[in-house]
Design a protein around this motif. Structure first.
Motif, PDB file in Angstrom:
ATOM      1  N   ILE A 350       0.814  -1.221   0.000  1.00 54.77           N
ATOM      2  CA  ILE A 350       0.000   0.000   0.000  1.00 54.77           C
ATOM      3  C   ILE A 350       0.846   1.269   0.000  1.00 54.77           C
ATOM      4  O   ILE A 350       0.658   2.158  -0.842  1.00 54.77           O
ATOM      5  N   SER A 351       1.778   1.401   0.941  1.00 58.51           N
ATOM      6  CA  SER A 351       2.554   2.638   1.041  1.00 58.51           C
ATOM      7  C   SER A 351       3.416   2.858  -0.194  1.00 58.51           C
ATOM      8  O   SER A 351       3.541   3.989  -0.678  1.00 58.51           O
ATOM      9  N   ASN A 352       4.030   1.809  -0.699  1.00 58.28           N
ATOM     10  CA  ASN A 352       4.842   1.943  -1.909  1.00 58.28           C
ATOM     11  C   ASN A 352       3.984   2.354  -3.097  1.00 58.28           C
ATOM     12  O   ASN A 352       4.404   3.156  -3.936  1.00 58.28           O
ATOM     13  N   TYR A 353       2.784   1.815  -3.161  1.00 57.94           N
ATOM     14  CA  TYR A 353       1.890   2.142  -4.269  1.00 57.94           C
ATOM     15  C   TYR A 353       1.431   3.593  -4.202  1.00 57.94           C
ATOM     16  O   TYR A 353       1.448   4.309  -5.216  1.00 57.94           O
ATOM     17  N   ILE A 354       1.040   4.053  -3.011  1.00 60.16           N
ATOM     18  CA  ILE A 354       0.552   5.422  -2.872  1.00 60.16           C
ATOM     19  C   ILE A 354       1.626   6.430  -3.258  1.00 60.16           C
ATOM     20  O   ILE A 354       1.347   7.471  -3.861  1.00 60.16           O
ATOM     21  N   GLN A 355       2.872   6.136  -2.936  1.00 60.28           N
ATOM     22  CA  GLN A 355       3.966   7.058  -3.213  1.00 60.28           C
ATOM     23  C   GLN A 355       4.618   6.812  -4.576  1.00 60.28           C
ATOM     24  O   GLN A 355       5.611   7.465  -4.913  1.00 60.28           O
ATOM     25  N   ALA A 356       4.074   5.915  -5.352  1.00 59.28           N
ATOM     26  CA  ALA A 356       4.699   5.529  -6.614  1.00 59.28           C
ATOM     27  C   ALA A 356       4.447   6.552  -7.713  1.00 59.28           C
ATOM     28  O   ALA A 356       3.606   7.447  -7.604  1.00 59.28           O
ATOM     29  N   ALA A 357       5.177   6.367  -8.818  1.00 62.00           N
ATOM     30  CA  ALA A 357       5.122   7.299  -9.939  1.00 62.00           C
ATOM     31  C   ALA A 357       3.720   7.463 -10.496  1.00 62.00           C
ATOM     32  O   ALA A 357       3.333   8.555 -10.899  1.00 62.00           O
ATOM     33  N   SER A 358       2.959   6.396 -10.527  1.00 57.73           N
ATOM     34  CA  SER A 358       1.642   6.450 -11.152  1.00 57.73           C
ATOM     35  C   SER A 358       0.653   7.298 -10.373  1.00 57.73           C
ATOM     36  O   SER A 358      -0.415   7.633 -10.887  1.00 57.73           O
ATOM     37  N   ASN A 359       0.983   7.659  -9.139  1.00 50.33           N
ATOM     38  CA  ASN A 359       0.057   8.431  -8.319  1.00 50.33           C
ATOM     39  C   ASN A 359       0.525   9.855  -8.045  1.00 50.33           C
ATOM     40  O   ASN A 359      -0.058  10.542  -7.201  1.00 50.33           O
ATOM     41  N   CYS A 360       1.545  10.307  -8.733  1.00 47.45           N
ATOM     42  CA  CYS A 360       1.956  11.707  -8.645  1.00 47.45           C
ATOM     43  C   CYS A 360       1.123  12.494  -9.645  1.00 47.45           C
ATOM     44  O   CYS A 360       1.114  12.199 -10.832  1.00 47.45           O
ATOM     45  N   VAL A 361       0.435  13.500  -9.157  1.00 49.10           N
ATOM     46  CA  VAL A 361      -0.583  14.184  -9.965  1.00 49.10           C
ATOM     47  C   VAL A 361       0.021  15.140 -10.983  1.00 49.10           C
ATOM     48  O   VAL A 361      -0.567  15.385 -12.031  1.00 49.10           O
ATOM     49  N   ILE A 362       1.194  15.687 -10.691  1.00 47.98           N
ATOM     50  CA  ILE A 362       1.851  16.627 -11.598  1.00 47.98           C
ATOM     51  C   ILE A 362       3.235  16.103 -11.931  1.00 47.98           C
ATOM     52  O   ILE A 362       3.967  15.647 -11.048  1.00 47.98           O
ATOM     53  N   GLY A 363       3.612  16.208 -13.194  1.00 49.61           N
ATOM     54  CA  GLY A 363       4.948  15.829 -13.599  1.00 49.61           C
ATOM     55  C   GLY A 363       5.527  16.851 -14.562  1.00 49.61           C
ATOM     56  O   GLY A 363       4.973  17.080 -15.629  1.00 49.61           O
ATOM     57  N   THR A 364       6.625  17.494 -14.159  1.00 53.65           N
ATOM     58  CA  THR A 364       7.303  18.437 -15.036  1.00 53.65           C
ATOM     59  C   THR A 364       8.722  17.930 -15.273  1.00 53.65           C
ATOM     60  O   THR A 364       9.133  16.906 -14.717  1.00 53.65           O
ATOM     61  N   ALA A 464      13.852  -0.549  -7.280  1.00 55.78           N
ATOM     62  CA  ALA A 464      12.558   0.037  -7.633  1.00 55.78           C
ATOM     63  C   ALA A 464      12.771   1.194  -8.606  1.00 55.78           C
ATOM     64  O   ALA A 464      13.680   2.002  -8.444  1.00 55.78           O
ATOM     65  N   SER A 465      11.920   1.267  -9.603  1.00 59.90           N
ATOM     66  CA  SER A 465      12.008   2.307 -10.610  1.00 59.90           C
ATOM     67  C   SER A 465      11.133   3.494 -10.231  1.00 59.90           C
ATOM     68  O   SER A 465      10.180   3.363  -9.467  1.00 59.90           O
ATOM     69  N   VAL A 466      11.483   4.656 -10.775  1.00 59.17           N
ATOM     70  CA  VAL A 466      10.632   5.833 -10.634  1.00 59.17           C
ATOM     71  C   VAL A 466      10.116   6.249 -12.009  1.00 59.17           C
ATOM     72  O   VAL A 466       9.832   7.420 -12.249  1.00 59.17           O
ATOM     73  N   GLN A 467       9.988   5.294 -12.892  1.00 59.07           N
ATOM     74  CA  GLN A 467       9.485   5.596 -14.223  1.00 59.07           C
ATOM     75  C   GLN A 467       8.032   6.038 -14.181  1.00 59.07           C
ATOM     76  O   GLN A 467       7.201   5.422 -13.523  1.00 59.07           O
ATOM     77  N   THR A 468       7.756   7.098 -14.891  1.00 62.06           N
ATOM     78  CA  THR A 468       6.380   7.535 -15.048  1.00 62.06           C
ATOM     79  C   THR A 468       5.678   6.582 -16.013  1.00 62.06           C
ATOM     80  O   THR A 468       6.333   5.834 -16.751  1.00 62.06           O
ATOM     81  N   PRO A 469       4.363   6.588 -16.038  1.00 63.20           N
ATOM     82  CA  PRO A 469       3.648   5.718 -16.992  1.00 63.20           C
ATOM     83  C   PRO A 469       4.087   5.938 -18.435  1.00 63.20           C
ATOM     84  O   PRO A 469       4.266   4.973 -19.182  1.00 63.20           O
ATOM     85  N   MET A 470       4.284   7.190 -18.827  1.00 59.98           N
ATOM     86  CA  MET A 470       4.701   7.456 -20.202  1.00 59.98           C
ATOM     87  C   MET A 470       6.105   6.937 -20.453  1.00 59.98           C
ATOM     88  O   MET A 470       6.428   6.472 -21.550  1.00 59.98           O
ATOM     89  N   THR A 546       9.203   5.301  -1.944  1.00 59.91           N
ATOM     90  CA  THR A 546       9.253   5.693  -3.340  1.00 59.91           C
ATOM     91  C   THR A 546       8.215   6.756  -3.584  1.00 59.91           C
ATOM     92  O   THR A 546       7.079   6.637  -3.208  1.00 59.91           O
ATOM     93  N   PHE A 547       8.655   7.917  -4.177  1.00 63.73           N
ATOM     94  CA  PHE A 547       7.786   9.080  -4.272  1.00 63.73           C
ATOM     95  C   PHE A 547       7.434   9.473  -5.692  1.00 63.73           C
ATOM     96  O   PHE A 547       6.394  10.049  -5.897  1.00 63.73           O
ATOM     97  N   ALA A 548       8.371   9.319  -6.620  1.00 63.16           N
ATOM     98  CA  ALA A 548       8.252  10.160  -7.803  1.00 63.16           C
ATOM     99  C   ALA A 548       7.263   9.643  -8.816  1.00 63.16           C
ATOM    100  O   ALA A 548       6.839   8.523  -8.782  1.00 63.16           O
ATOM    101  N   GLY A 549       6.920  10.457  -9.788  1.00 62.21           N
ATOM    102  CA  GLY A 549       6.045  10.040 -10.870  1.00 62.21           C
ATOM    103  C   GLY A 549       5.375  11.171 -11.595  1.00 62.21           C
ATOM    104  O   GLY A 549       5.680  12.311 -11.373  1.00 62.21           O
ATOM    105  N   ILE A 550       4.454  10.765 -12.431  1.00 60.95           N
ATOM    106  CA  ILE A 550       3.695  11.743 -13.216  1.00 60.95           C
ATOM    107  C   ILE A 550       2.328  11.156 -13.472  1.00 60.95           C
ATOM    108  O   ILE A 550       2.184   9.961 -13.660  1.00 60.95           O
ATOM    109  N   PHE A 551       1.281  11.981 -13.435  1.00 55.08           N
ATOM    110  CA  PHE A 551      -0.071  11.446 -13.604  1.00 55.08           C
ATOM    111  C   PHE A 551      -0.409  11.173 -15.052  1.00 55.08           C
ATOM    112  O   PHE A 551      -1.359  10.469 -15.365  1.00 55.08           O
ATOM    113  N   ASN A 552       0.400  11.680 -15.952  1.00 55.22           N
ATOM    114  CA  ASN A 552       0.062  11.689 -17.380  1.00 55.22           C
ATOM    115  C   ASN A 552       0.235  10.296 -17.956  1.00 55.22           C
ATOM    116  O   ASN A 552       1.332   9.893 -18.253  1.00 55.22           O
TER     117      ASN A 552
END
Length: 572
Positions: A350-364, A464-470, A546-552
């Motif tokens: 759960i915690s890893n998923y919540i903080q994962a790349a796929s759940n970061c709402v903004i990605g620049t 663990a990767s910090v790859q965004t979905p894209m 694990t924190f990073a990601g992008i919602f896109n």
């Protein structure tokens, strides 16, 4: 003054070609975001120069505030004989600062990114060259004095803040161009609202030019691409009212003559001020969505292990909850999949998923806006009470035994420290000279099992990767077929709720390999290593969670998933 003089001397070794005939020069050489590496290198040099006082918006008061915030972590991390920290600790400090303050993950400072002995990590894209460049600027001092002090850390943070400040400005200028509004003209409040709405679209969709064009061409309503759009615009418009209130409190203050509480006219700098506030407050605004998603997962965690069977995860997605649609391979890549349980089979952490790349709402290109790290408060309280980088097991048990979980407001019971957890903590201490390193991977792992719903499982660096979905590719989302296969598997059978955690082998993911916060090689010898557990791995930096990601999350028109066709993201 000596620190500033040293760094200014370092900067004199670089040649900076800053155009003097554009609006950037008038705004003290603010940076212009660029798509190519050459401009990016110049961008970073200008950012560091501005952070050190050669222009920019960060003053002495803000620098002191940065030092004050960093100081709360500084006292707790390990230092060398000169009272300084090594490069990994410096990167850790910066990562913790932005995570604590605004739930930002800075590109290149990702917690799971490994660092080698000569650099900060991968710099193959512009967004990950910030730490490598900062290290280049400070390299001579690092060699001479063997470490970084608190002022160095503050300079690094200020540099990144300046980089963010000017990235906002560049994006805002693009919105002015989109709406054909001259940069030098004053605008009314209606025009202000239009600019903020245009900014939010570009900011939230990021690299999704297809979606941006659909909205600009009015071929698709914005509400079909960004759900909850009305709440987002209400939030943005509210920031204008905040600015108006500030003007009323300081009626004599104006960004330019005639711009005050009575005129309701706004300059580019006024709009930029509001945009900067949005960057730093959007995570708090969006946290309710993160909490809702976490609440749904906790409802499926019947044994309080901090894990949800993959069968339940996909079963919920098929029934009603379109958020939970990441593919098995993507979950594994993110470090959010536990595949060690013989009872439950594959489980989502759960915690890893919540903080994962796929759940970061903004990605620049410079940063990501992610869900709050609920373990940060726990770690911070331990650091504040221990006042050091290590502690005796008994002191930790006494402290942690009186703490409460951060999961929900009504969850105020202390953790259950059973014999196995106490024994694990003692073994960690035995492998490190009798004390437990507070910033090692093993202690973070121990905290995960004490607070399984709040603290992420700390994978070894680079796992663990910090790859965004894209970045991950088209297979980031599970097909309906894949979900149905998992949902209908034998794992979908609910285990007896009366079974204890030990009966479920819930600590099956425990790994005995330590990773400490230092550049010097160190391998602690733990009792379990001679008992046939696992071989110890390479020595690298522990970074919590694990924190990073992008919602896109991809292109439009795909129909092989249950996610909304025009919004493959974790919006609600």
């Amino acid at each position: 003054m000596q620190t500033l003089a040293t760094l200014v001397f370092v900067f004199s070794l670089f040649s900076w070609d800053v155009a003097a005939n554009n609006r950037r020069a008038e705004r003290k050489a603010s940076l212009r975001s660029s798509a190519n590496a050459a401009n990016g290198q110049r961008e970073l040099r200008n950012a560091m120069a501005e952070a050190l006082g050669c222009g920019g918006h960060i003053g002495s008061v803000q620098m002191q505030a940065i030092k004050d915030t960093l100081g709360k972590i500084w006292h707790a991390i390990p230092k060398n004989s000169r009272g300084r920290v090594e490069r990994r600790s410096l990167r850790y400090l910066v990562q913790r600062y932005f995570s604590q303050k605004w739930s930002l993950m800075i590109r290149g400072f990702e917690p799971s990114q490994p660092a080698n002995s000569t650099g900060w990590g991968s710099d193959d894209i512009l967004s990950k060259r910030v730490p490598a460049y900062v290290e280049g600027v400070l390299e001579s001092r690092h060699k001479q004095e063997n470490g970084f002090d608190l002022q160095d850390a503050a300079f690094t943070v200020a540099t990144i803040e300046e980089l963010i400040f000017d990235a906002e400005s560049a994006l805002l200028e693009q919105v002015y161009v989109d709406q054909r509004k001259p940069l030098g003209n004053s605008i009314a409040e209606v025009g202000f609202q239009q600019l903020l709405e245009g900014y939010m679209i570009r900011w939230m969709l990021g690299q999704d030019e297809e979606g941006i064009l659909m909205i600009m061409n009015k071929s698709l309503p914005v509400t079909e691409i960004i759900p909850n759009w009305s709440l987002v615009t209400d939030f943005a418009h509210g920031k204008i009212q905040d600015l108006n209130f500030q003007r009323q409190q300081q009626a004599a203050t104006a960004s330019r003559p005639g711009h005050n509480a009575f005129s309701r006219r706004y300059s580019f700098d006024d709009v930029h001020t509001v945009v900067g506030g949005i960057t730093k407050s959007f995570a708090s605004f969006w946290q309710s969505e993160c909490d809702m998603m976490k609440g749904l997962l906790l409802g499926m965690d019947t044994h309080n292990t901090g894990r949800v069977p993959l069968s339940k995860f996909y079963g919920t997605a098929l029934d009603s909850e379109w958020r939970f649609g990441e593919s098995e391979s993507y979950l594994r890549d993110l470090g959010a999949l536990d595949e060690t349980s013989s009872w439950y089979g594959k489980q989502v952490i759960i915690s890893n998923y919540i903080q994962a790349a796929s759940n970061c709402v903004i990605g620049t290109s410079h940063y990501l806006v992610c869900c709050r790290n609920d373990c940060e408060g726990i770690v911070g309280e331990i650091e504040a009470k221990i006042q050091g980088s290590s502690a005796q097991p008994d002191a930790i048990l006494s402290l942690v035994g009186n703490m409460t979980s951060q999961t929900t407001l009504d969850h105020d019971e202390p953790p259950h420290l059973d014999k196995s957890l106490k024994a694990q903590l003692q073994q960690i201490a035995e492998g490190s000279g009798g004390k437990v390193p507070l910033h090692g991977r093993l202690f973070a792992q121990w905290l995960h099992y004490v607070f399984p719903q709040d603290c992420a499982f700390p994978h070894k660096a680079g796992v663990a990767s910090v790859q965004t979905p894209m970045e991950f590719g088209e297979n980031f989302v599970a097909s309906q077929k894949e979900m149905k296969e998992h949902a209908s598997s034998s794992n979908a059978i609910e285990l007896d709720a009366n079974m204890g955690k030990d009966d479920l082998q819930w600590m099956s993911q425990w790994s005995p390999e330590e990773e400490l916060m230092t550049d010097s090689f160190h391998h602690a010898h733990y009792p379990w290593e001679s008992a046939g557990y696992f071989s110890a791995g390479a020595f690298v930096l522990l970074l919590l969670g694990t924190f990073a990601g992008i919602f896109n999350l991809g292109k439009y028109g795909k129909d092989n998933s249950v996610l909304p066709t025009h919004a493959k993201s974790h919006f609600v």
